[in-house]
Scaffold this active site. Structure first.
Site, PDB file in Angstrom:
ATOM      1  N   GLY A 112       0.805  -1.219   0.000  1.00 56.00           N
ATOM      2  CA  GLY A 112       0.000   0.000   0.000  1.00 56.00           C
ATOM      3  C   GLY A 112       0.832   1.260   0.000  1.00 56.00           C
ATOM      4  N   LYS A 167       4.104  -2.038  -9.449  1.00 58.95           N
ATOM      5  CA  LYS A 167       3.873  -0.580  -9.382  1.00 58.95           C
ATOM      6  C   LYS A 167       5.175   0.197  -9.532  1.00 58.95           C
ATOM      7  CE  LYS A 167       5.506   0.237  -5.075  1.00 58.95           C
ATOM      8  NZ  LYS A 167       6.387   1.334  -4.615  1.00 58.95           N
TER       9      LYS A 167
END
Length: 224
Positions: A112, A167
């Site tokens: 996250g 990511k």
């Protein structure tokens, strides 16, 4: 009160451990750079006392670290990794390495949007805790109660780990667009395509496509 050991006293390890310590838990650190830690206890001695161990180290040293300490771990210890990368040669991710070396211990991946300097400054952070056990998630949540680190539960461990790897690759693409001067419209298009492709990649590699749309995927990508 839990005894927490953070292996790796770099930016993210210092930030995570500092928050946990601030809310009232006992936190110890170990780092290969001895100037970053207090005390003379060895890594093995520190691990033996810990209820929760955070692996805030590079993915390519997780295996050797776990091999070193595995006989010293408590039976009920929880291992938490923040490593967002692959192991050299094997190309395995953190969850796969843990499964290889210490398969009987509880494991969670901490993903996250968790930018270390912002955590250290006391700003809000939003973590994605991936574990096969909701009980493990609850223990980790308890370590941050009263802080500005807010945690969500994801049961797709491998997909969450993959999202953390992917990511970083996609984030470089945004930098490329900026250098080309392509503007906000192109960035919006690119971000949409990233999340779509990330979902397909995660599914192809054994995770759940939906994980790309969570804090571990889209949330972390945007923050990065």
């Amino acid at each position: 009160m839990k005894k927490v050991l953070v292996i790796g006293a770099g930016k993210i390890g210092s930030a995570i451990g500092g928050i946990i310590q601030t809310v009232g838990h006992e936190v110890d650190w170990w780092d290969i750079d001895q100037s970053k830690i207090k005390g003379t206890e060895t890594l093995e001695e520190r691990v033996a006392e810990a209820d929760v161990v955070f692996l805030c180290i590079h993915s390519w040293v997780i295996r050797e670290t776990l091999e070193r300490v595995k006989t010293h771990l408590k039976n009920q210890v929880i291992l938490v990794s923040v490593a967002k990368g692959f192991e050299k040669d094997s190309m395995k991710t953190a969850d796969q390495i843990v499964e290889d070396v210490v398969p009987h211990h509880a494991f969670a991946f901490f993903g996250g949007p968790m930018v270390a300097p912002e955590i250290a400054e006391g700003k809000y952070a939003f973590g994605a805790i991936a574990s096969q056990s909701a009980e493990t998630y609850s223990v980790i949540v308890s370590l941050f109660e009263g802080s500005r680190v807010l945690l969500n539960y994801i049961d797709d461990v491998h997909g969450t780990v993959l999202a953390g790897v992917l990511k970083n690759v996609y984030a470089m693409g945004l930098g490329m667009l900026d250098e080309q001067g392509m503007g906000s419209n192109a960035r919006g298009w690119y971000a949409t395509k990233v999340v779509e492709e990330m979902g397909r990649e995660i599914a192809a590699l054994g995770g759940k496509k939906e994980t790309a749309y969570t804090l571990a995927g889209m949330g972390d990508f945007i923050a990065t």
